[in-house]
Every structure is written in structure tokens, then in C-alpha cells.
Scaffold this motif. Structure first.
Motif, PDB file in Angstrom:
ATOM      1  N   UNK A   2      38.808  23.426  44.076  1.00  0.00           N
ATOM      2  CA  UNK A   2      38.266  24.044  42.972  1.00  0.00           C
ATOM      3  C   UNK A   2      37.210  25.325  43.530  1.00  0.00           C
ATOM      4  N   UNK A   3      37.195  25.852  42.570  1.00  0.00           N
ATOM      5  CA  UNK A   3      36.139  26.839  42.904  1.00  0.00           C
ATOM      6  C   UNK A   3      34.935  26.100  42.414  1.00  0.00           C
ATOM      7  N   UNK A   4      33.927  26.956  42.989  1.00  0.00           N
ATOM      8  CA  UNK A   4      32.556  26.624  42.506  1.00  0.00           C
ATOM      9  C   UNK A   4      31.974  27.378  41.374  1.00  0.00           C
ATOM     10  N   UNK A   5      31.684  26.950  40.331  1.00  0.00           N
ATOM     11  CA  UNK A   5      31.778  27.781  39.154  1.00  0.00           C
ATOM     12  C   UNK A   5      30.957  29.323  39.288  1.00  0.00           C
ATOM     13  N   UNK A   6      30.116  29.415  40.168  1.00  0.00           N
ATOM     14  CA  UNK A   6      29.530  30.605  39.925  1.00  0.00           C
ATOM     15  C   UNK A   6      30.835  31.937  40.287  1.00  0.00           C
ATOM     16  N   UNK A   7      31.275  31.435  41.133  1.00  0.00           N
ATOM     17  CA  UNK A   7      32.422  31.825  41.849  1.00  0.00           C
ATOM     18  C   UNK A   7      33.767  32.830  41.201  1.00  0.00           C
ATOM     19  N   UNK A   8      33.823  31.098  40.109  1.00  0.00           N
ATOM     20  CA  UNK A   8      34.602  31.258  39.374  1.00  0.00           C
ATOM     21  C   UNK A   8      34.520  32.723  38.434  1.00  0.00           C
ATOM     22  N   UNK A   9      32.697  32.440  38.008  1.00  0.00           N
ATOM     23  CA  UNK A   9      32.506  33.143  37.014  1.00  0.00           C
ATOM     24  C   UNK A   9      32.142  34.213  37.486  1.00  0.00           C
ATOM     25  N   UNK A  10      31.527  34.696  38.692  1.00  0.00           N
ATOM     26  CA  UNK A  10      31.439  35.974  39.407  1.00  0.00           C
ATOM     27  C   UNK A  10      32.999  36.710  39.364  1.00  0.00           C
ATOM     28  N   UNK A  11      33.701  36.330  39.024  1.00  0.00           N
ATOM     29  CA  UNK A  11      35.077  36.829  39.911  1.00  0.00           C
ATOM     30  C   UNK A  11      35.637  37.245  38.672  1.00  0.00           C
ATOM     31  N   UNK A  12      36.015  36.000  37.202  1.00  0.00           N
ATOM     32  CA  UNK A  12      36.567  36.783  36.145  1.00  0.00           C
ATOM     33  C   UNK A  12      35.553  37.827  35.837  1.00  0.00           C
ATOM     34  N   UNK A  13      34.463  37.576  35.128  1.00  0.00           N
ATOM     35  CA  UNK A  13      33.821  38.787  34.600  1.00  0.00           C
ATOM     36  C   UNK A  13      33.632  39.737  35.763  1.00  0.00           C
ATOM     37  N   UNK A  14      34.071  40.161  37.016  1.00  0.00           N
ATOM     38  CA  UNK A  14      34.372  41.101  37.620  1.00  0.00           C
ATOM     39  C   UNK A  14      35.629  41.824  36.919  1.00  0.00           C
ATOM     40  N   UNK A  15      37.043  40.910  37.488  1.00  0.00           N
ATOM     41  CA  UNK A  15      37.660  41.305  37.077  1.00  0.00           C
ATOM     42  C   UNK A  15      37.702  42.092  35.848  1.00  0.00           C
ATOM     43  N   UNK A  16      36.911  41.087  34.450  1.00  0.00           N
ATOM     44  CA  UNK A  16      36.945  41.725  33.191  1.00  0.00           C
ATOM     45  C   UNK A  16      36.301  43.337  32.514  1.00  0.00           C
ATOM     46  N   UNK A  17      35.410  43.652  33.745  1.00  0.00           N
ATOM     47  CA  UNK A  17      34.638  44.282  33.708  1.00  0.00           C
ATOM     48  C   UNK A  17      35.311  46.128  34.903  1.00  0.00           C
ATOM     49  N   UNK A  18      36.587  45.551  35.356  1.00  0.00           N
ATOM     50  CA  UNK A  18      37.395  46.342  36.199  1.00  0.00           C
ATOM     51  C   UNK A  18      38.355  46.897  35.085  1.00  0.00           C
ATOM     52  N   UNK A  19      38.212  47.058  33.895  1.00  0.00           N
ATOM     53  CA  UNK A  19      39.189  47.348  32.819  1.00  0.00           C
ATOM     54  C   UNK A  19      38.884  47.907  32.499  1.00  0.00           C
ATOM     55  N   UNK A  20      39.737  49.125  32.239  1.00  0.00           N
ATOM     56  CA  UNK A  20      39.485  50.036  31.023  1.00  0.00           C
ATOM     57  C   UNK A  20      39.163  49.865  30.350  1.00  0.00           C
TER      58      UNK A  20
END
Length: 112
Positions: A2-20
Motif C-alpha cells: 500500500x502506498x503512503x498517502x502522500x506518495x499516492x496523492x503527489x503521484x496522482x496530481x503529477x499525472x493529472x498536471x502532466x496532461x494537456x
């Protein structure tokens, strides 16, 4: 594992911001939703699939349709997250979408 919540949230938001067509930074509502998805045990793979699907649908839609405005919130992808959970697209399809989006984002060397 299981991911630590900070790692999960940061990765999810990084994926989101990387989109056009997404904002250049997240809002507190985006961060709250990312944490809520973590609490609901929605895997990053599911979220990434929904982000890929949504982006591909926007980018490759019929050009005769009126242009879409920018995405203003991670909430835009909630119905797509539910769709991916319900349909479980095959891994090959997600690899295909990732490849198509990478091709779209790559600079064209013939136009340098």
C-alpha cells in the motif's frame, strides 16, 4: 504494498498536471479528491487509465466539433474513473492510449 498517502496523492496530481489542457497547478479541491481516492483504495493504475482515456477522447475527437475548454479540476475525471472501474479495459488498450498520447506530445522533428 500500500502506498503512503502522500506518495499516492503527489503521484496522482503529477499525472493529472502532466496532461494537456489541465491547470499549471492543483487546487485544494484537487488535493482533497486525490486523498479521497486514496482513502477509497482506488489504485493509481485505475486513475492513470481514466486520465489516459479522458485525454485521448479529448485530443482525438472529431475536429468538426466545437473546441473544448480547458480542464479546470481533477473532478472532471471522476466519471471516467468509475467507467474504468466498471469496464476494466485491457492492459493492451491502455498501452495503446499511452503510446498515442506520447506520439501526440512528442515534437515533430520535420517541423523544427
Amino acid at each position: 504494498m500500500k502506498h503512503d498517502h502522500r506518495v499516492y496523492v503527489n503521484r496522482l496530481l503529477e499525472l493529472y498536471l502532466g496532461l494537456p489542457d489541465t491547470p499549471s497547478r492543483t487546487s485544494r479541491y484537487d488535493r482533497q479528491l486525490a486523498y479521497k481516492l486514496y482513502q477509497q483504495n482506488v489504485s493509481l493504475e485505475i486513475v492513470e487509465a481514466a486520465l489516459l482515456l479522458g485525454s485521448a477522447r479529448r485530443i482525438f475527437r472529431d475536429p468538426s466539433y466545437p473546441p473544448l475548454g480547458p480542464i479546470r479540476s481533477l473532478h472532471y475525471f471522476l466519471p471516467l474513473i468509475q467507467e474504468v472501474i466498471a469496464t476494466q479495459p485491457p492492459d493492451d488498450y491502455l498501452r495503446y492510449l499511452r503510446h498515442k498520447l506520447d506520439q501526440y506530445a512528442a515534437p515533430n522533428p520535420t517541423h523544427s
